[in-house]
Design a protein around this motif. Structure first.
Motif, PDB file in Angstrom:
ATOM      1  N   CYS A  15       7.226 -87.153  25.930  1.00  0.00           N
ATOM      2  CA  CYS A  15       8.682 -87.008  25.936  1.00  0.00           C
ATOM      3  C   CYS A  15       9.103 -85.796  26.776  1.00  0.00           C
ATOM      4  O   CYS A  15      10.113 -85.839  27.489  1.00  0.00           O
ATOM      5  CB  CYS A  15       9.209 -86.868  24.506  1.00  0.00           C
ATOM      6  N   GLU A  16       8.341 -84.698  26.668  1.00  0.00           N
ATOM      7  CA  GLU A  16       8.681 -83.518  27.464  1.00  0.00           C
ATOM      8  C   GLU A  16       8.635 -83.827  28.960  1.00  0.00           C
ATOM      9  O   GLU A  16       9.538 -83.466  29.709  1.00  0.00           O
ATOM     10  CB  GLU A  16       7.704 -82.382  27.139  1.00  0.00           C
ATOM     11  N   MET A  17       7.580 -84.523  29.392  1.00  0.00           N
ATOM     12  CA  MET A  17       7.456 -84.825  30.820  1.00  0.00           C
ATOM     13  C   MET A  17       8.558 -85.776  31.280  1.00  0.00           C
ATOM     14  O   MET A  17       9.072 -85.645  32.395  1.00  0.00           O
ATOM     15  CB  MET A  17       6.079 -85.412  31.105  1.00  0.00           C
ATOM     16  N   ALA A  18       8.946 -86.725  30.414  1.00  0.00           N
ATOM     17  CA  ALA A  18      10.050 -87.607  30.766  1.00  0.00           C
ATOM     18  C   ALA A  18      11.347 -86.816  30.903  1.00  0.00           C
ATOM     19  O   ALA A  18      12.179 -87.082  31.782  1.00  0.00           O
ATOM     20  CB  ALA A  18      10.202 -88.710  29.716  1.00  0.00           C
ATOM     21  N   ALA A  19      11.536 -85.807  30.025  1.00  0.00           N
ATOM     22  CA  ALA A  19      12.737 -84.982  30.103  1.00  0.00           C
ATOM     23  C   ALA A  19      12.728 -84.136  31.378  1.00  0.00           C
ATOM     24  O   ALA A  19      13.770 -83.951  32.033  1.00  0.00           O
ATOM     25  CB  ALA A  19      12.840 -84.094  28.867  1.00  0.00           C
ATOM     26  N   TYR A  20      11.556 -83.599  31.740  1.00  0.00           N
ATOM     27  CA  TYR A  20      11.485 -82.789  32.956  1.00  0.00           C
ATOM     28  C   TYR A  20      11.822 -83.627  34.192  1.00  0.00           C
ATOM     29  O   TYR A  20      12.456 -83.148  35.134  1.00  0.00           O
ATOM     30  CB  TYR A  20      10.089 -82.189  33.120  1.00  0.00           C
ATOM     31  N   PHE A  21      11.406 -84.921  34.165  1.00  0.00           N
ATOM     32  CA  PHE A  21      11.641 -85.795  35.308  1.00  0.00           C
ATOM     33  C   PHE A  21      13.136 -85.960  35.570  1.00  0.00           C
ATOM     34  O   PHE A  21      13.570 -86.123  36.709  1.00  0.00           O
ATOM     35  CB  PHE A  21      10.977 -87.146  35.039  1.00  0.00           C
ATOM     36  N   THR A  22      13.945 -85.898  34.512  1.00  0.00           N
ATOM     37  CA  THR A  22      15.397 -86.054  34.696  1.00  0.00           C
ATOM     38  C   THR A  22      16.012 -84.883  35.441  1.00  0.00           C
ATOM     39  O   THR A  22      17.160 -84.965  35.882  1.00  0.00           O
ATOM     40  CB  THR A  22      16.095 -86.205  33.337  1.00  0.00           C
ATOM     41  N   HIS A  23      15.280 -83.779  35.563  1.00  0.00           N
ATOM     42  CA  HIS A  23      15.822 -82.611  36.268  1.00  0.00           C
ATOM     43  C   HIS A  23      15.360 -82.544  37.720  1.00  0.00           C
ATOM     44  O   HIS A  23      15.706 -81.578  38.409  1.00  0.00           O
ATOM     45  CB  HIS A  23      15.412 -81.335  35.525  1.00  0.00           C
ATOM     46  N   CYS A  24      14.580 -83.523  38.164  1.00  0.00           N
ATOM     47  CA  CYS A  24      14.275 -83.599  39.583  1.00  0.00           C
ATOM     48  C   CYS A  24      15.520 -84.064  40.331  1.00  0.00           C
ATOM     49  O   CYS A  24      16.236 -84.968  39.875  1.00  0.00           O
ATOM     50  CB  CYS A  24      13.120 -84.578  39.840  1.00  0.00           C
ATOM     51  N   HIS A  52      11.866 -83.292  15.916  1.00  0.00           N
ATOM     52  CA  HIS A  52      10.678 -82.583  16.389  1.00  0.00           C
ATOM     53  C   HIS A  52      11.089 -81.517  17.407  1.00  0.00           C
ATOM     54  O   HIS A  52      12.002 -81.738  18.223  1.00  0.00           O
ATOM     55  CB  HIS A  52       9.683 -83.559  17.049  1.00  0.00           C
ATOM     56  N   GLN A  53      10.405 -80.403  17.343  1.00  0.00           N
ATOM     57  CA  GLN A  53      10.660 -79.296  18.269  1.00  0.00           C
ATOM     58  C   GLN A  53       9.830 -79.511  19.539  1.00  0.00           C
ATOM     59  O   GLN A  53       8.613 -79.617  19.483  1.00  0.00           O
ATOM     60  CB  GLN A  53      10.285 -77.955  17.620  1.00  0.00           C
ATOM     61  N   LEU A  54      10.491 -79.568  20.681  1.00  0.00           N
ATOM     62  CA  LEU A  54       9.813 -79.769  21.968  1.00  0.00           C
ATOM     63  C   LEU A  54      10.032 -78.560  22.866  1.00  0.00           C
ATOM     64  O   LEU A  54      10.994 -77.796  22.692  1.00  0.00           O
ATOM     65  CB  LEU A  54      10.351 -81.030  22.673  1.00  0.00           C
ATOM     66  N   HIS A  55       9.136 -78.398  23.853  1.00  0.00           N
ATOM     67  CA  HIS A  55       9.261 -77.322  24.839  1.00  0.00           C
ATOM     68  C   HIS A  55      10.212 -77.788  25.949  1.00  0.00           C
ATOM     69  O   HIS A  55       9.817 -78.046  27.083  1.00  0.00           O
ATOM     70  CB  HIS A  55       7.892 -76.971  25.423  1.00  0.00           C
ATOM     71  N   TYR A  56      11.487 -77.880  25.591  1.00  0.00           N
ATOM     72  CA  TYR A  56      12.488 -78.359  26.542  1.00  0.00           C
ATOM     73  C   TYR A  56      13.828 -77.755  26.183  1.00  0.00           C
ATOM     74  O   TYR A  56      14.342 -77.962  25.076  1.00  0.00           O
ATOM     75  CB  TYR A  56      12.553 -79.891  26.505  1.00  0.00           C
ATOM     76  N   GLU A  57      14.361 -76.937  27.081  1.00  0.00           N
ATOM     77  CA  GLU A  57      15.681 -76.348  26.904  1.00  0.00           C
ATOM     78  C   GLU A  57      16.578 -76.892  28.005  1.00  0.00           C
ATOM     79  O   GLU A  57      16.480 -76.498  29.156  1.00  0.00           O
ATOM     80  CB  GLU A  57      15.604 -74.823  26.966  1.00  0.00           C
ATOM     81  N   GLU A  58      17.465 -77.793  27.621  1.00  0.00           N
ATOM     82  CA  GLU A  58      18.245 -78.524  28.609  1.00  0.00           C
ATOM     83  C   GLU A  58      19.189 -77.620  29.397  1.00  0.00           C
ATOM     84  O   GLU A  58      19.363 -77.793  30.608  1.00  0.00           O
ATOM     85  CB  GLU A  58      19.044 -79.620  27.894  1.00  0.00           C
ATOM     86  N   ILE A  93       1.613 -78.281  39.109  1.00  0.00           N
ATOM     87  CA  ILE A  93       0.244 -78.558  38.637  1.00  0.00           C
ATOM     88  C   ILE A  93       0.228 -78.808  37.140  1.00  0.00           C
ATOM     89  O   ILE A  93      -0.296 -79.810  36.671  1.00  0.00           O
ATOM     90  CB  ILE A  93      -0.691 -77.380  39.005  1.00  0.00           C
ATOM     91  N   SER A  94       0.819 -77.889  36.362  1.00  0.00           N
ATOM     92  CA  SER A  94       0.801 -78.052  34.907  1.00  0.00           C
ATOM     93  C   SER A  94       1.933 -78.933  34.405  1.00  0.00           C
ATOM     94  O   SER A  94       1.910 -79.365  33.256  1.00  0.00           O
ATOM     95  CB  SER A  94       0.890 -76.679  34.241  1.00  0.00           C
ATOM     96  N   TYR A  95       2.939 -79.196  35.256  1.00  0.00           N
ATOM     97  CA  TYR A  95       4.122 -79.968  34.866  1.00  0.00           C
ATOM     98  C   TYR A  95       4.787 -79.367  33.635  1.00  0.00           C
ATOM     99  O   TYR A  95       5.129 -80.072  32.683  1.00  0.00           O
ATOM    100  CB  TYR A  95       3.759 -81.434  34.635  1.00  0.00           C
ATOM    101  N   LYS A  96       4.949 -78.064  33.669  1.00  0.00           N
ATOM    102  CA  LYS A  96       5.655 -77.357  32.610  1.00  0.00           C
ATOM    103  C   LYS A  96       6.820 -76.589  33.223  1.00  0.00           C
ATOM    104  O   LYS A  96       6.781 -76.223  34.402  1.00  0.00           O
ATOM    105  CB  LYS A  96       4.706 -76.389  31.882  1.00  0.00           C
ATOM    106  N   PRO A  97       7.866 -76.310  32.432  1.00  0.00           N
ATOM    107  CA  PRO A  97       9.050 -75.661  33.007  1.00  0.00           C
ATOM    108  C   PRO A  97       8.801 -74.189  33.287  1.00  0.00           C
ATOM    109  O   PRO A  97       8.116 -73.497  32.538  1.00  0.00           O
ATOM    110  CB  PRO A  97      10.108 -75.858  31.909  1.00  0.00           C
TER     111      PRO A  97
END
Length: 1177
Positions: free
Chosen positions: A1038-1047, A1109-1115, A1124-1128
């Motif tokens: 879910c985190e990676m899907a959320a990050y993709f929306t910010h591309c 659930h708590q995710l590593h995603y701050e919109e 490389i790590s696909y982290k924010p």
């Protein structure tokens, strides 16, 4: 506050400066102790043996020791040279808060949460005194710098002063008293200071005065005075709005420094008791503060690391004219005569010298100086105009004309330029009246001669003519800090923080030298070499870009004049110093550049140059390909590695005789055998077989027999090894019937079966060498240069005689060895040096005689060393040398070579075929390290750069080069035609943009679009391949899907990413975030059926708008995605980028290959892609 060094780490609780070296210890809350070099900004060592936080650390003043104390109740003493803990002191029953060494005695002082203070003898490793009296945690304890006293601070709201002069000296004499848990008479409480309303965190002695300063949780800094009988509170400094963590006196000024949990460092005037400066740091609470024992340096530890800083700049203000140096020291203007080294006071400056003087400018015509004073607020900066009195010994304060201004510089006899508080430039006369205003905006101005100024703006340094108000020249250079002109004003050095740029009088660029340390100052040598200083070196720079180190420095200095081998300078205490340097290296290089060969020869003969050492001489000879000199050096060194390297170099040149000698010296028998094989020397190959037999190396012996084609020897070797079957096959196959029958009998007697012989087997016989190679490969003949001729001339007749004697001796030695062997015979193997008689037998050869030719050289007319200098030879006509001599014309440069030599664009180098220089440009501009993806593009562009046509039948086709600037007649300025334009790239991308050729901004935008799409698609591909069996795995998806929306994708593609994220978050029951995705999706205007479905999901999410659930995603916190790590990577956090595609990465991946563009190095410092000549202006 001027920051010198900053580190990022866990919370720093303890700090300590090394008294002599540029080191600082930092003890961390994680239990690690770090040793940093704050001058070079490098981590030297880590010490990790404490369990839990380390709250204090301290260097010893003389020994290579430091002590640490932590929450594991332990005090550890370390030896930083041995890099280990040498012993541990155990006695405290709770956290150890502070530790310190005594300045004279072998004592360690420690304070602890067990409410006691202990004194330890670190030599006997015993506790010699326990100080009790505090009834709460003891937060700090310190020795007095000179007296036998201790000051301690405790959370019981008191500060105590202890007298330890009673009986502790007995412990040094070997009569230790009994240590009592409840204290003893060795130390008594002298004063108890009460005044704080909450716990006291820190207390410090003044280095010279009977004063104490303390800081507490009541947010106050209190100043105390004491005498022999009592102590009392003097004043209170109010300003902190949270707990005060640490406080101390400035070692050399009437200042107090404090820091606290209000995230600030404050500087207080000790006399006025008011706060002078406040330095804040958002989000970082301060815990510790320390001062360097001798330098004007301080360090503060906070939640995120530490910072080393100083309160004010220490660069002295000075001006040089002729042989005189004018400089400001304390509150006086002083003068130094370079010729007599006489230092005198010129006059007293106005204002008592309390404000630091930033710079000064001297006018010899009027004997006047401009003294500029800067404050932290530039708008309050001023300058003073002084007329130097004729009575230079006057001690009275001189009159001056003071006005506001940032910088003031003389530009003419009675005119000076002023940069005012509004960053505007004005010209004033000697009466301090404005005569002209210059319409320009600048950050700083520098002296550039009469009527000229150097003006610095954010990107350029411009040479400006004041009278005509025109720009004469400019150079692109950001943040130039200082300017140094040569004596004749023909050269100028522009000093930046980490670079030196040298230009000519009109700011034409000559070279740039990059430095890792800060550049401090510089001065020009009389020979035109720039001598400059960094934080720890004196270096030189030649105008062609060559540079090097002259000597190292303990402390930074500021050069004022270079005179021969003497350097005149000022240190940070404004003391004049004269240092001696060795100028041989840069004068040698300068003589070579200027073709002053006589000076070069003089230095070679008389100076101690680097290349005179044998190891260096050997390495230089190999690099130059001079096998003869390398052989001489190798014989002198007689090192196995040298022989190996010489053998490789000689083999490349085909000098097999030297190769043979090298293999013999290193006893490399396998290579030696192969060398004899390829040179056809079968005799020596047979001897190698004998040597292998003596060495009992059966494998080498069999291989030698194979190479020689000796079948009988092979049969004997196999037979002796017990390989009867192989021996039988070898004998039967090669027709040796007698040996085959004997072997057949032996095999049958042992009861083994005979192997079958192949009737169709063919005889493999090595080819017989047609001609044995006796001479080396031929090399090009090169005439003697200037130096060879000069050195041979100097050698004279005696050297010639010695060489002749040595030659005769060599011939005699060869005669003794044998007739057929020649130079490099196998006797040089040296295998029998250890007294092995068998080895000598194997190496013995038939004695023979080889005569030396009787014909002499005839009459020696001494023309061997007669050399025509190259400068003259090029001017002599062919007819003057010889009637039959033909001098072929020099080959000109092709058009492609001109492109590579004169164009700064990568594409032009590719089209010229100079791929190597194109690679270098790509590496400099974009940090590219993987060039394989460019292969097809390079070959296509190279092919498109030339045409081929037939001029006449039966002749080779001619080549032409299409140009893009066909009107240019100068070959140096011609450039190849373009084979691809931006419109072609846009069509390939199919994005529908209308780009024009050469639009730099849109090119960068195009790169960014490609980067975003590649990053997003790679991340989506990675996500689809990940497992989703556990909850943590589903959360990561879910985190990676959320990050993709910010591309940053096109709206039609953005809708797809939002739909994916919406569905995944809804299934995970994170309704609040799913609702946000739904709103973003509806704003993009999707298809009606999609919009209807999204609205239903949005209504369902708004019923229960919570995330389960708590995710590593701050919109709403802006971020970039690590490739490389696909982290924010949230804004404000450190990150590195790819210089080509601008993709972001975590700093730990710096230096790796970019995973987005797959060609550039992550984090490489580069100048960016250059696609137009406009970018080089």
């Amino acid at each position: 506050m001027l920051t010198n060094f900053e580190s990022k780490s866990a919370r720093v609780k303890g700090l300590s400066f090394h008294p002599k070296r540029p080191w600082i210890l930092a003890s961390l809350h994680t239990g690690v102790i770090q040793l940093w070099d704050y001058r070079m900004h490098t981590l030297l060592e880590k010490f990790d043996e404490h369990d839990g936080p380390v709250r204090s650390v301290a260097f010893h003043q003389q020994m290579p020791l430091f002590v640490s104390g932590g929450d594991d109740y332990k005090i550890k003493v370390w030896n930083y040279k041995q890099r280990r803990c040498i012993f541990t002191l155990l006695a405290h029953l709770d956290y150890v808060r502070t530790v310190a060494f005594h300045h004279e005695y072998p004592w360690i002082l420690s304070s602890s949460d067990d409410q006691t203070i202990r004194i330890w003898n670190w030599q006997s490793r015993n506790c010699i005194c326990v100080l009790t009296g505090h009834n709460h945690y003891v937060m700090s304890a310190q020795f007095h710098p000179t007296e036998d006293q201790i000051v301690s601070a405790s959370l019981d709201q008191t500060v105590r002063v202890w007298d330890i002069s009673g009986g502790l000296e007995d412990h040094l004499k070997g009569h230790p008293g009994a240590t009592d848990l409840f204290g003893q008479a060795d130390a008594v409480v002298k004063h108890v200071l009460e005044g704080h309303d909450r716990g006291v965190n820190w207390a410090s002695f003044h280095p010279t005065l009977p004063l104490i300063v303390s800081g507490a949780d009541d947010r106050l800094v209190k100043l105390w005075r004491m005498n022999e009988y009592k102590a009392w509170e003097v004043d209170t400094c109010r300003g902190h709005y949270n707990n005060v963590s640490c406080v101390l006196f400035h070692p050399r000024q009437d200042l107090i420094l404090s820091n606290g949990e209000d995230r600030s460092i404050r500087v207080w005037d000790m006399t006025k008791r008011q706060c002078l400066y406040t330095f804040r740091r958002d989000g970082e609470r301060f815990w510790i503060l320390t001062a360097h024992p001798t330098l004007n340096l301080f360090a503060a530890g906070h939640d995120g690391g530490m910072v080393v800083f100083k309160l004010e700049r220490e660069r002295p203000a000075y001006a040089v004219h002729g042989n005189l140096l004018y400089y400001v020291k304390d509150r006086f203007l002083r003068k130094l005569d370079f010729t007599t080294t006489k230092d005198t006071v010129v006059m007293q400056l106005r204002g008592g010298g309390k404000s630091p003087v930033h710079s000064m400018s001297y006018n010899p015509a009027l004997n006047a100086v401009l003294v500029c004073t800067r404050t932290n607020n530039l708008e309050n900066s001023t300058y003073d105009l002084y007329q130097i009195p004729k009575d230079s010994e006057s001690q009275n304060e001189s009159e001056s004309k003071r006005s506001s201004g940032i910088t003031a510089i003389w530009v003419a006899r009675n005119r000076f330029a002023v940069l005012d508080r509004n960053q505007q430039l004005v010209i004033k006369n000697f009466k301090n009246e404005v005569t002209k205003k210059i319409p320009t905006f600048c950050e700083e101005i520098f002296y550039a001669g009469t009527g000229m100024l150097l003006i610095r703006d954010p990107e350029y340094v411009t040479l400006y003519e004041v009278q005509r108000l025109v720009s004469v020249g400019c150079i692109k250079l950001a943040k130039c800090r200082y300017v140094v002109w040569s004596a004749d004003m023909s050269l100028v050095a522009l000093l930046c923080k980490h670079s030196v740029t040298i230009c000519d009088r009109r700011l034409q660029y000559l070279c740039t030298i990059q430095e890792n340390c800060r550049v401090k100052s510089g001065a020009w040598d009389d020979s035109g070499v720039f001598i400059y200083t960094t934080s720890n070196h004196i270096k030189y720079a030649i105008t062609n870009g060559d540079h090097g180190i002259i000597r190292t420095l303990d402390l930074p200095i500021y050069l004022t004049r270079v005179k021969g081998n003497q350097v005149f300078c000022l240190d940070r205490e404004c003391r004049t110093r004269v240092l001696h340097i060795d100028s041989t290296e840069y004068k040698f290089k300068l003589a070579l550049i200027n073709r002053k060969y006589d000076e070069v020869l003089h230095m070679v003969r008389n100076a101690r140059l680097v290349g005179q050492r044998r190891e260096t001489r050997f390495g230089l000879a190999l690099e130059c390909g001079n096998i003869e000199i390398a052989l001489e050096a190798a014989k002198a060194l007689d090192d196995k590695d040298c022989w190996d390297r010489l053998g490789q170099a000689a083999l490349l040149q085909g000098n097999h005789q030297v190769v043979e000698m090298c293999y013999q010296r290193t006893k490399n028998f396998d290579k030696l055998s192969f060398l004899y094989l390829i040179t056809g020397n079968l005799e020596k190959l047979k001897k190698m077989n004998k040597i292998a037999e003596i060495r009992k190396d059966v494998s080498a012996q069999y291989q030698g027999a194979l190479l020689l084609g000796d079948v009988k020897e092979r049969v004997n070797i196999l037979k002796n090894c017990g390989q009867l079957s192989l021996a039988y096959l070898t004998a039967a196959t090669h027709g040796l019937q007698e040996q085959a029958e004997q072997l057949e009998t032996a095999i049958t007697q042992e009861g083994n079966e005979l192997p079958l012989v192949n009737p169709n087997a063919t005889l493999l016989q090595p080819p017989v060498p047609i001609q044995q190679v006796e001479s080396n490969w031929p090399l090009l003949t090169v005439s003697k240069g200037f130096f060879e001729g000069a050195m041979i001339t100097r050698a004279g007749t005696s050297a010639t005689a010695r060489q002749a004697l040595n030659a005769n001796a060599d011939v005699a030695a060869l005669d003794d060895v044998g007739a057929g062997d020649g130079w490099g015979a196998d006797a040089d193997l040296g295998l029998g040096d250890d007294g092995d008689d068998e080895m000598h037998d194997a190496l013995d050869t038939e004695p023979g005689a080889e005569g030396v030719g009787e014909d002499g050289a005839g009459w020696d007319v001494g023309d061997d060393d007669l050399v025509v200098p190259e400068e003259l030879a090029s001017k002599i006509k062919a007819s003057a040398l010889d009637n039959g001599f033909y001098a072929a014309p020099n080959k000109g440069l092709s058009a492609a070579q001109h492109w590579a030599n004169h164009s700064p664009l990568v594409l032009d180098h590719v089209k010229s075929g100079s791929f190597e220089s194109a690679f270098r440009l790509l590496n400099d501009q974009l940090g590219v390290i993987n060039f394989k993806p460019f292969k097809t593009l390079f070959l296509q562009n190279y092919t498109c750069a030339r045409t081929s046509f037939t001029a006449m039948p039966n002749l080779q086709p001619l080549t032409a080069y299409p140009l893009r600037n066909t009107g240019e007649t100068n070959p140096k300025n011609q450039r190849p035609a373009l084979g691809i334009k931006l419109n072609d790239l846009v069509q390939r991308l199919q994005a529908g943009y209308q780009l024009t050729t050469g639009d730099i901004a849109e090119t960068q935008q195009l790169l960014k679009i490609c980067s975003e799409y590649i990053l997003g698609l790679k991340m989506e591909t990675e996500r689809k391949g990940m497992p989703k069996s556990t909850l943590e795995e589903q959360k990561r998806l879910c985190e990676m899907a959320a990050y993709f929306t910010h591309c940053k994708l096109q709206p039609v593609h953005q809708i797809l990413t939002l739909r994916t994220a919406l569905n995944m978050f809804f299934k995970l029951k994170n309704y609040k975030t799913a609702a946000s995705f739904a709103r973003r999706l509806l704003e993009l205007g999707p298809r009606p059926e999609v919009a209807q479905q999204v609205r239903k999901i949005l209504q369902a999410c708004e019923v229960n708008p919570i995330d389960e659930h708590q995710l590593h995603y701050e919109e709403f916190n802006p971020f970039n995605i690590c490739g490389i790590s696909y982290k924010p990577l949230y804004r404000g956090k450190p990150e590195v980028t790819c210089p080509f595609c601008a993709a972001s990465f975590d700093p730990q991946y710096k230096g790796n290959l970019c995973t987005v563009c797959e060609v550039s190095e992550i984090g490489k410092d580069s100048i960016g892609l250059r696609i137009s000549n406009l970018q080089f202006r």
